[in-house]
Write a protein that holds these residues in place. Structure first.
Motif, PDB file in Angstrom:
ATOM      1  N   UNK A 135      21.003  92.300  53.702  1.00 20.86           N
ATOM      2  CA  UNK A 135      22.309  91.872  53.209  1.00 20.86           C
ATOM      3  C   UNK A 135      23.338  92.975  53.431  1.00 20.86           C
ATOM      4  N   UNK A 136      24.535  92.553  53.780  1.00 16.67           N
ATOM      5  CA  UNK A 136      25.678  93.454  53.885  1.00 16.67           C
ATOM      6  C   UNK A 136      26.844  92.744  53.218  1.00 16.67           C
ATOM      7  N   UNK A 143      35.467  96.969  57.510  1.00 17.78           N
ATOM      8  CA  UNK A 143      34.200  97.684  57.499  1.00 17.78           C
ATOM      9  C   UNK A 143      32.969  96.810  57.642  1.00 17.78           C
ATOM     10  N   UNK A 144      33.090  95.687  58.277  1.00 17.36           N
ATOM     11  CA  UNK A 144      31.934  94.806  58.472  1.00 17.36           C
ATOM     12  C   UNK A 144      31.046  95.346  59.592  1.00 17.36           C
ATOM     13  N   UNK A 149      25.351  95.819  66.282  1.00 17.02           N
ATOM     14  CA  UNK A 149      24.470  96.554  65.375  1.00 17.02           C
ATOM     15  C   UNK A 149      23.472  95.620  64.713  1.00 17.02           C
ATOM     16  N   UNK A 150      23.917  94.443  64.313  1.00 17.69           N
ATOM     17  CA  UNK A 150      23.013  93.471  63.690  1.00 17.69           C
ATOM     18  C   UNK A 150      21.937  93.055  64.688  1.00 17.69           C
ATOM     19  N   UNK A 152      20.882  94.727  67.296  1.00 15.58           N
ATOM     20  CA  UNK A 152      19.998  95.873  67.497  1.00 15.58           C
ATOM     21  C   UNK A 152      19.008  96.023  66.359  1.00 15.58           C
ATOM     22  N   UNK A 153      19.481  95.792  65.144  1.00 19.91           N
ATOM     23  CA  UNK A 153      18.592  95.845  63.991  1.00 19.91           C
ATOM     24  C   UNK A 153      17.530  94.760  64.047  1.00 19.91           C
ATOM     25  N   UNK A 154      17.920  93.564  64.417  1.00 20.59           N
ATOM     26  CA  UNK A 154      16.963  92.457  64.531  1.00 20.59           C
ATOM     27  C   UNK A 154      15.928  92.762  65.615  1.00 20.59           C
ATOM     28  N   UNK A 155      16.374  93.328  66.727  1.00 20.54           N
ATOM     29  CA  UNK A 155      15.428  93.712  67.786  1.00 20.54           C
ATOM     30  C   UNK A 155      14.396  94.700  67.249  1.00 20.54           C
ATOM     31  N   UNK A 156      14.840  95.698  66.523  1.00 21.82           N
ATOM     32  CA  UNK A 156      13.936  96.704  65.972  1.00 21.82           C
ATOM     33  C   UNK A 156      12.965  96.064  64.966  1.00 21.82           C
ATOM     34  N   UNK A 157      13.500  95.232  64.088  1.00 20.04           N
ATOM     35  CA  UNK A 157      12.679  94.550  63.078  1.00 20.04           C
ATOM     36  C   UNK A 157      11.572  93.743  63.746  1.00 20.04           C
ATOM     37  N   UNK A 158      11.931  92.967  64.760  1.00 18.39           N
ATOM     38  CA  UNK A 158      10.953  92.103  65.421  1.00 18.39           C
ATOM     39  C   UNK A 158       9.938  92.913  66.226  1.00 18.39           C
TER      40      UNK A 158
END
Length: 168
Positions: A135-136, A143-144, A149-150, A152-158
């Motif tokens: 959550x953000x 500042x969203x 970035x989101x 990239x984060x999903x790629x890392x998570x998966x």
């Protein structure tokens, strides 16, 4: 406020295409992303949703369904849909302020030409089991997180099987 790894409230919202979207009916491969936006009065929201329109296939390729929701009226939401370049984004409207509070969103009183009350922005990434993963939430229109970035984060998570954080 909902913590990561907790079940989110179910959410049912009317869409501008005269259908109803329900969170518990979603069956994404990986995640559902709910983007709560301030409303048609917000130029930053327009930019954000138009960026999502351009990157929509990058989300769907990663197994992420998405929706954008505001507390705008049906009439205003339909104007938004027609005026902004967001043809492929499911657009929900009429989010009750009390429901927004359940999600931990900040609520503002309108100034100038804004609605009387509206939600400040938030992005919620939810598992297929309807638990909060990421959550953000902002208290201002600024500042969203960028969608790059989101993504990239999903790629890392998966790739890494990274667990939801912030649950303690």
């Amino acid at each position: 406020m909902i913590k990561p790894r907790e079940k989110t409230p179910d959410l049912q919202i009317s869409l501008v295409n005269n259908t109803t979207w329900k969170l518990s009916d979603q069956a994404p491969e990986n995640f559902t992303m709910i983007l709560f936006y301030r409303g048609k009065h917000c130029p930053v929201c327009k930019s954000q949703l138009e960026e999502l329109q351009k990157k929509r296939s990058k989300f769907t390729d990663r197994g992420v369904n998405f929706i954008a929701i505001s507390s705008d009226t049906q009439e205003v939401a339909k104007e938004t849909y027609n005026d902004w370049d967001i043809a492929d984004i499911p657009l929900g409207y009429g989010l009750p302020i009390e429901e927004a509070r359940k999600w931990g969103l900040f609520i503002s009183k309108g100034i100038k030409k804004e609605p009387e009350h509206f939600t400040e922005p938030g992005i919620f990434i939810i598992t297929p089991e309807q638990t909060l993963y990421w959550v953000s939430i902002q208290s201002m229109p600024f500042g969203r997180p960028s969608f790059n970035e989101v993504l990239g984060g999903i790629d890392y998570i998966l790739k890494e099987g990274y667990p939801a954080r912030g649950e303690a």
